[in-house]
Write an enzyme that holds these catalytic residues in place. Sequence first.
Site, PDB file in Angstrom:
ATOM      1  N   SER A  30       0.801  -1.222   0.000  1.00  0.00           N
ATOM      2  CA  SER A  30       0.000   0.000   0.000  1.00  0.00           C
ATOM      3  C   SER A  30       0.834   1.273   0.000  1.00  0.00           C
ATOM      4  O   SER A  30       0.362   2.325  -0.437  1.00  0.00           O
ATOM      5  CB  SER A  30      -0.951   0.008   1.201  1.00  0.00           C
ATOM      6  OG  SER A  30      -0.240  -0.128   2.418  1.00  0.00           O
ATOM      7  N   HIS A 258      -0.319   6.734   5.383  1.00  0.00           N
ATOM      8  CA  HIS A 258       0.045   6.383   4.014  1.00  0.00           C
ATOM      9  C   HIS A 258       0.281   7.672   3.222  1.00  0.00           C
ATOM     10  O   HIS A 258      -0.199   8.744   3.619  1.00  0.00           O
ATOM     11  CB  HIS A 258      -1.058   5.561   3.338  1.00  0.00           C
ATOM     12  CG  HIS A 258      -1.079   4.131   3.743  1.00  0.00           C
ATOM     13  ND1 HIS A 258      -1.562   3.717   4.963  1.00  0.00           N
ATOM     14  CD2 HIS A 258      -0.671   2.998   3.100  1.00  0.00           C
ATOM     15  CE1 HIS A 258      -1.458   2.404   5.057  1.00  0.00           C
ATOM     16  NE2 HIS A 258      -0.922   1.948   3.945  1.00  0.00           N
TER      17      HIS A 258
END
Length: 290
Positions: A30, A258
């Site tokens: 990710s 992220h």
Amino acid sequence: MLAAAALVAALAPPAHAAVQGEVYVALGDSAASGPLVPNQVVPDLGCWRSDHNYAHLTAQAIGARTFRDVTCSGAKTKDMYESQGTDLGSVAPQLNALSQDTTLVTVQIGANDVGLTGFIEDCLNLLPPPVGDACNDDYIENGQDTWRLKTDALRPKLVTLAADIRARAPQARIFLVGYATYAPPNGCYPRVPIIRADANYIRATLMYFNRMLAEQAAAAGLRFIDLQTPSVGHDPCAAPGVRWIEPYVPAAPAAPFHPNALGMRNFATVVTAAVTAAVTAAVTAAVTAV
């Protein structure tokens, strides 16, 4: 000999032209796929892959002839070889995207093998000590840091993975991509609710993890791309519009902890520079060898 070298230099394509012929495959988890960063692409929606992740932007920047992005949220090293289950179905092993004509590979993998996501989630602390409880001591067993033990256990897997990528894509320049800065020294509690001791533990363990990746890249003959250094000052403690990694409550479209779109653009700049430098060095070496 000088005349021959001059002739080769005149005929050799410039580095940017050589890069434009690349057949580029992006592998990873990710941190590479870009969950929630606009726009999420089909197929494989369960991978939470953005068309503005650093791989897509790098492919555009270098004018890659062919581009295959198989990065997928939640991926571990085993998912390079096996089908990966996602919330919306399974996806093929990532190494299936490689072929004999692949000339460029980026791979960012390993964080899920050691449980990075769960690690950061465990350190969420809405109340400071003595009410809140530190997380860093949860990872010490019999005097040993289990997070570092898992990190060291990943070393041979990465060497094997490098060999398997090279076997499937013998022409490829292979880049192992490190992970960004997720915490500044001492953190920024309560803006990001990770207490000082835990923020320093996260920082130290991620630095150790990135150092391991760089060492294994060198051992396997891969090039390493450092994202930790350029992202200093752009961690989740930084202000919106400055940070490249979002905190627990994102202010920009991205999964917590992220990269956001700004981060992906900057990571693409770093990756593009590394790829272009490698091609320039190869062209220069070819000319010098004449």
